[in-house]
Design a protein around this motif. Structure first.
Motif, PDB file in Angstrom:
ATOM      1  N   CYS A   1       4.043   3.651  -0.259  1.00 25.89           N
ATOM      2  CA  CYS A   1       3.997   3.599  -1.722  1.00 25.89           C
ATOM      3  C   CYS A   1       5.394   3.509  -2.093  1.00 25.89           C
ATOM      4  O   CYS A   1       5.727   2.718  -3.040  1.00 25.89           O
ATOM      5  CB  CYS A   1       3.405   4.621  -2.191  1.00 25.89           C
TER       6      CYS A   1
ATOM      7  N   CYS B   1       0.324   2.698   1.745  1.00 21.06           N
ATOM      8  CA  CYS B   1       0.049   2.266   0.165  1.00 21.06           C
ATOM      9  C   CYS B   1      -1.285   1.562   0.304  1.00 21.06           C
ATOM     10  O   CYS B   1      -1.715   0.677   0.804  1.00 21.06           O
ATOM     11  CB  CYS B   1       1.020   1.684  -0.361  1.00 21.06           C
ATOM     12  N   ALA B   2      -2.310   2.023  -0.520  1.00 16.65           N
ATOM     13  CA  ALA B   2      -3.524   1.363  -0.586  1.00 16.65           C
ATOM     14  C   ALA B   2      -3.622   0.366  -1.672  1.00 16.65           C
ATOM     15  O   ALA B   2      -4.753  -0.227  -1.698  1.00 16.65           O
ATOM     16  CB  ALA B   2      -4.760   2.580  -0.879  1.00 16.65           C
ATOM     17  N   GLY B   3      -2.685   0.149  -2.435  1.00 12.79           N
ATOM     18  CA  GLY B   3      -2.528  -0.741  -3.540  1.00 12.79           C
ATOM     19  C   GLY B   3      -1.782  -2.065  -3.017  1.00 12.79           C
ATOM     20  O   GLY B   3      -1.712  -3.181  -3.711  1.00 12.79           O
TER      21      GLY B   3
ATOM     22  N   TRP C   1       0.009   8.202  -3.690  1.00 11.62           N
ATOM     23  CA  TRP C   1      -1.045   7.443  -4.436  1.00 11.62           C
ATOM     24  C   TRP C   1      -0.967   7.608  -6.057  1.00 11.62           C
ATOM     25  O   TRP C   1      -1.180   6.764  -6.879  1.00 11.62           O
ATOM     26  CB  TRP C   1      -2.176   7.489  -3.959  1.00 11.62           C
TER      27      TRP C   1
ATOM     28  N   CYS D   1       2.274   5.977  -7.552  1.00 10.91           N
ATOM     29  CA  CYS D   1       2.290   4.630  -7.023  1.00 10.91           C
ATOM     30  C   CYS D   1       1.658   3.538  -8.007  1.00 10.91           C
ATOM     31  O   CYS D   1       0.454   3.676  -8.184  1.00 10.91           O
ATOM     32  CB  CYS D   1       2.053   4.271  -5.661  1.00 10.91           C
TER      33      CYS D   1
ATOM     34  N   CYS E   1      -1.024   1.507  -6.376  1.00 13.96           N
ATOM     35  CA  CYS E   1      -2.302   2.107  -6.006  1.00 13.96           C
ATOM     36  C   CYS E   1      -2.960   2.345  -7.268  1.00 13.96           C
ATOM     37  O   CYS E   1      -4.193   2.215  -7.118  1.00 13.96           O
ATOM     38  CB  CYS E   1      -2.115   3.588  -5.218  1.00 13.96           C
TER      39      CYS E   1
HETATM   40 ZN    ZN Z   1       0.690   2.947  -3.115  1.00 12.93          ZN
END
Ligand code: ZN
Ligand code: ACM
Length: 626
Positions: free
Chosen positions: A290, A309-311, A347, A350, A353
């Motif tokens: 992130c 980072c999930a985004g 997250w 971020c 995210c």
């Molecule tokens: Zn992220």
């Protein structure tokens, strides 16, 4: 001449008698099988393996031939007997037969029958896996005391019909924190096979190390597989051994290990952690985090805030690339994607995210993790794989076809089973073999906790709360060895054994046949098998536990001495000296005048085993006496 002849005869007879005395062991009513078979009947007498015994096999599978040849090699190594190995359609006289054949359907593909009478020994199964477990049982039946380069061996006469209770009989080894050699992994697989375990959960990625060779992402091997040092104790400053630690398994080595496991009917479930436990990756590829880093691989243990980072689409591109390599290496249908201990701190802060949460109308960061895992599940489905994850993957919604490993107690397992998802039970209190297995003052450093052999054995993997229909989702049980404080193969063995034997019995033997007293009796033979295999097992179960009951009025304490071993010869002192073979034999609880010290240890023959247990009991303070 005649006289000399009779002397020669007498000598020969003496030799024969001596050989017989050593080879034809007295019949033991209990052949001490571990794990205990589902059904076992022991008859009087034994089958003798002599030079005229043949080993016959039936079945096209090359692995059936390998089992027959393996047995011949074992018998040769132990006795010098060179037995003929031959194909045959049915068992013949004076033959050990291993063959695919008619057995009840209910035995399934891992079940087998083993019958030994005076004329022959017959192992039959529907499939090679069952034959393999039958031969593992046979190895345990061949009498240990006759495996001394003598020209005869014996097998007690038995009728066995056997099959496992659970389809997932697992053992996890954390090779992310500590890199163990290929040779040791193979040894460990041998030991698993000996216990009829069939699933090796290979924990290959961690904050502290990445262990899979990647052709696509070479920095994983250059950077992510090495760290500067290793924390080795629990002291407040968490001391570091400054020797760099690392390594990775090449793709060729991984293929070799997968093949080696398959020959032992063990499926490898590789674990590629996400979204947490990934700092090693982020040290090499900080753009997947992130914050963008930079990051260094940690040398101390603990949970890290920085996770994938999930985004960021790059994260998923990377994971799809890596997982494509992973599924090419591991033919098993299940991939472990981790999912545990992923703090949501980054997250929350971020923008990428948060944008993903908005765009996909997710409620919070837990749903973002669920989004992450579901997306990976979907990708792996395109590769004909399904996923399993730690029980945190329940949070924010379970991916449609995911299996769950219940580790934070049993609640995750219960919930997943109620949602009709497959479950593997591995709760910390019963299945974490990085916990102490005896009094910490007598044990090498462990992560904490207390998990004795008896406690492992007491575990029932199917939660009582579940209905009959829900229970079907409990696919098995697994023991985990995390490596924070386990840095050598010897210590892995020490922590694994004998507890893995107890776990194997939970996984294999019907619950109705569980019996602690009988288990520890059988374990006495199993310890000899461990000695023979060169396994560095723990003797903690033979250390003496001292129970103290104070009697304030008489200023004494009643001392009860116990072990977790069968009929131990406990000797103790109360004069401060170390116990010897001539010290008092413990037979029942005894009073100790206070203050006093008891030192106790188990003897086998003339030698103490395990460690000396020491307990000092002070006199109660005056106020406590009245
Ligand atoms: Zn992220
Ligand atoms: C775990 O022990 N973090 C699965």
């Amino acid at each position: 001449m005649v006289k000399n002849f009779s002397i020669a005869m007498a000598l020969m007879l003496a030799v024969v008698l001596q050989v017989s005395a050593q080879t034809v062991a007295p019949i033991d009513s209990d052949p001490a099988l571990v794990p205990q078979p589902a059904s076992l009947k022991v008859n009087t007498g034994q089958y003798l393996i002599t030079e005229s015994t043949r080993i016959g096999y039936a079945g096209k599978d090359s692995q059936v031939v390998a089992m027959a040849e393996g047995l011949a090699a074992y018998i040769k190594a132990k006795s010098g007997l060179q037995l003929t190995v031959m194909p045959t359609v049915q068992p013949l006289y004076n033959m050990i037969f291993i063959g695919i054949g008619q057995v009840p359907d209910s035995l399934g593909r891992e079940g087998y029958t083993l019958s030994a009478d005076k004329a022959q020994v017959t192992i039959k199964a529907k499939a090679a896996a069952g034959l393999f477990y039958g031969t593992q049982t046979l190895y345990q039946l061949i009498k240990l005391e006759v495996q001394k380069k003598l020209p005869m061996m014996s097998i007690p006469l038995v009728q066995i019909s056997d099959k496992p209770r659970f389809e997932w009989r697992g053992s996890m080894l954390d090779c992310g924190r500590i890199f163990y050699s290929v040779d040791f992994i193979k040894k460990y697989l041998d030991y698993m096979a000996m216990h009829k375990l069939n699933t090796f959960h290979w924990h290959l990625t961690e904050d502290h190390g990445w262990r899979i060779e990647s052709k696509k992402y070479p920095l994983l091997n250059e950077i992510s597989s090495w760290r500067a040092g290793t924390q080795f104790d629990h002291s407040p400053d968490r001391q570091i051994n400054p020797t760099p630690h690392g390594g990775y398994y090449t793709q060729d080595q991984i293929r070799e290990i997968v093949r080696y496991a398959a020959e032992r009917y063990i499926t490898i479930v590789p674990e590629v952690e996400m979204p947490g436990h990934t700092l090693a990756v982020l040290a090499a590829y900080p753009e997947l985090s992130c914050t963008g880093g930079p990051f260094k691989m940690p040398v101390q243990w603990g949970i890290q805030d920085d996770i994938y980072c999930a985004g960021n689409e790059q994260t998923f591109e990377f994971l799809e690339g890596i997982l494509t390599e992973v599924v090419e290496l591991f033919p098993g249908k299940i991939i472990h994607i981790g999912g545990d201990e992923a703090p949501k701190k980054r997250w929350k802060e971020c923008p990428k995210c948060q944008a993903r949460i908005q765009a996909d109308s997710l409620k919070d960061e837990h749903e973002l993790q669920s989004y992450f895992i579901k997306r990976i599940e979907k990708f792996l489905q395109t590769k004909d794989r399904s996923i399993i994850g730690w029980d945190e993957i329940l949070e924010g919604g379970l991916a449609p076809n995911a299996a769950v490993m219940s580790w934070r107690g049993i609640q995750g397992g219960i919930e997943a089973a109620r949602q009709k998802h497959p479950v593997v039970m591995t709760p910390t209190d019963f299945m974490y073999f990085d916990y102490y297995q005896g009094a910490p003052y007598l044990e090498p450093v462990a992560i904490g906790g207390m998990l004795t052999l008896e406690k492992v054995y007491s575990y029932e993997p199917v939660p009582a709360e579940l209905s009959a229909a829900e229970r079907k989702f409990i696919k098995g049980v697994q023991a985990n060895i995390w490596s924070e404080f386990i840095h050598t193969p010897d210590k892995v063995e020490y922590m694994a054994f004998p507890r893995l034997a107890a776990m194997a019995e939970l996984a294999w033997t019907p619950a109705t046949r569980k019996n602690w007293e009988q288990f520890i009796k059988r374990m006495e033979t199993q310890y000899k098998r461990y000695d023979e295999a060169g396994i560095n097992y723990s003797r903690a179960a033979k250390n003496v536990w001292q129970q103290v009951e104070l009697d304030s009025l008489s200023n004494t304490a009643m001392i009860r001495l116990q072990t977790q071993s069968y009929q131990p010869e406990i000797r103790y002192t109360t004069d401060g000296n170390e116990p010897t073979k001539s010290s008092t034999l413990y037979t029942e609880p005894f009073p100790l005048s206070l203050p006093g010290t008891v030192k106790a240890v188990v003897f086998e023959g003339n030698k103490p085993v395990g460690k000396i247990s020491i307990q000092t009991v002070l006199a109660p303070a005056l106020g406590e006496r009245f």
